[in-house]
Design a protein around this motif. Sequence first.
Motif, PDB file in Angstrom:
ATOM      1  N   UNK A   1       0.841  -1.181  -0.028  1.00 37.79           N
ATOM      2  CA  UNK A   1      -0.055   0.137  -0.054  1.00 37.79           C
ATOM      3  C   UNK A   1       0.932   1.461   0.032  1.00 37.79           C
ATOM      4  N   UNK A   2       2.102   1.240   0.714  1.00 38.71           N
ATOM      5  CA  UNK A   2       2.823   2.353   0.848  1.00 38.71           C
ATOM      6  C   UNK A   2       3.475   2.617  -0.574  1.00 38.71           C
ATOM      7  N   UNK A   3       3.934   1.647  -1.376  1.00 38.81           N
ATOM      8  CA  UNK A   3       4.339   1.915  -2.549  1.00 38.81           C
ATOM      9  C   UNK A   3       3.357   2.285  -3.841  1.00 38.81           C
ATOM     10  N   UNK A   4       2.168   1.895  -3.422  1.00 42.79           N
ATOM     11  CA  UNK A   4       0.876   2.212  -4.420  1.00 42.79           C
ATOM     12  C   UNK A   4       0.627   3.903  -4.194  1.00 42.79           C
ATOM     13  N   UNK A   5       0.585   4.107  -3.056  1.00 42.81           N
ATOM     14  CA  UNK A   5       0.600   5.703  -2.614  1.00 42.81           C
ATOM     15  C   UNK A   5       1.689   6.445  -3.392  1.00 42.81           C
ATOM     16  N   UNK A   6       2.942   6.184  -2.939  1.00 35.56           N
ATOM     17  CA  UNK A   6       4.007   6.938  -3.597  1.00 35.56           C
ATOM     18  C   UNK A   6       3.953   6.968  -4.920  1.00 35.56           C
ATOM     19  N   UNK A   7       3.673   5.901  -5.536  1.00 34.90           N
ATOM     20  CA  UNK A   7       3.423   5.802  -7.307  1.00 34.90           C
ATOM     21  C   UNK A   7       2.464   6.659  -7.902  1.00 34.90           C
ATOM     22  N   UNK A   8       1.444   6.680  -6.744  1.00 32.78           N
ATOM     23  CA  UNK A   8       0.276   7.504  -7.317  1.00 32.78           C
ATOM     24  C   UNK A   8       0.465   9.127  -6.987  1.00 32.78           C
ATOM     25  N   UNK A   9       1.650   9.382  -6.654  1.00 37.32           N
ATOM     26  CA  UNK A   9       1.727  10.855  -6.232  1.00 37.32           C
ATOM     27  C   UNK A   9       1.646  11.425  -4.880  1.00 37.32           C
ATOM     28  N   UNK A  10       1.610  10.498  -3.782  1.00 40.41           N
ATOM     29  CA  UNK A  10       1.754  10.805  -2.491  1.00 40.41           C
ATOM     30  C   UNK A  10       2.708  11.921  -2.313  1.00 40.41           C
ATOM     31  N   UNK A  11       2.813  12.917  -1.592  1.00 38.91           N
ATOM     32  CA  UNK A  11       4.131  13.852  -1.312  1.00 38.91           C
ATOM     33  C   UNK A  11       5.049  13.169  -0.292  1.00 38.91           C
ATOM     34  N   UNK A  12       4.489  12.397   0.477  1.00 43.17           N
ATOM     35  CA  UNK A  12       5.386  11.562   1.611  1.00 43.17           C
ATOM     36  C   UNK A  12       4.300  10.401   2.153  1.00 43.17           C
ATOM     37  N   UNK A  13       4.961   9.378   2.495  1.00 42.34           N
ATOM     38  CA  UNK A  13       4.441   8.080   2.957  1.00 42.34           C
ATOM     39  C   UNK A  13       5.261   7.544   4.131  1.00 42.34           C
ATOM     40  N   UNK A  14       4.823   7.307   5.225  1.00 43.25           N
ATOM     41  CA  UNK A  14       5.140   6.717   6.189  1.00 43.25           C
ATOM     42  C   UNK A  14       4.363   5.443   6.437  1.00 43.25           C
ATOM     43  N   UNK A  15       5.446   4.143   6.501  1.00 42.37           N
ATOM     44  CA  UNK A  15       4.839   2.877   6.558  1.00 42.37           C
ATOM     45  C   UNK A  15       5.039   2.366   7.985  1.00 42.37           C
ATOM     46  N   UNK A  16       4.306   1.796   8.736  1.00 41.57           N
ATOM     47  CA  UNK A  16       4.519   1.568  10.269  1.00 41.57           C
ATOM     48  C   UNK A  16       4.036   0.061  10.408  1.00 41.57           C
ATOM     49  N   UNK A  17       4.851  -0.800  10.952  1.00 42.27           N
ATOM     50  CA  UNK A  17       4.810  -2.083  11.352  1.00 42.27           C
ATOM     51  C   UNK A  17       5.588  -2.456  12.465  1.00 42.27           C
TER      52      UNK A  17
END
Length: 213
Positions: free
Chosen positions: A38-54
């Motif tokens: 999901x993080x990758x998909x958000x970045x590839x669709x133009x999110x300005x920044x993404x934080x993935x948490x696990x």
Amino acid sequence: RYPTSAHLAAQVVHAAAASFGDIEEKAVVDLGCGTGMLSAACALLGASRVIGVDVDADALAVASRNLDQVDHVDLVRADVSSLPLRDNSFDTCVMNPPFGTRRKGIDVDFLRAALRLSTTAVYSLHKSSTRDYLLSRAVSLGAAGGARLVAQLRFDVPKLYDFHTRPEVDIDVDLLRFDVDASCHAAPARPLPDATPRRRGARAGGRRGRRTG
């Protein structure tokens, strides 16, 4: 928690981006990011920044490899109960949280955390059997504009854990959108493309995702 396939992640994030404008140029958090689909998909669709948490170090190691060529994504190891992130520091949350089958209430714990972090919307995958409960609780959980069903999918889940008793099982799953600030202006409803990866996602030949409302 059941894995998010790349195909399913693409369909979830496309729905958030194309119909609601909640991804492009937005700050996005992916709670329980697992291997980072999901993080990758958000970045590839133009999110300005993404934080993935696990909380799972092994999953984050896989996510790091998967995201090696993807810009604007950072990974954080943390438990959802003690996140090192400020409230209201993201526009959007996307997540595939645990369903609460093994640990009752963990799905709601994830929702509470996501709604604290987000200022606009939370997109979350949940068992369809919990739909009525979650929709009725949306406002009290922190979604001022309530929640709506975006699509219904079918997961074809293989035997992953010791407590699974069958080789595989079909699970009806909802993609829900929680409207944090009551300012939803969605595009006209139209069906999602077929969100049916061959394994670990919506089942081939199962119901197509459909948009409602």
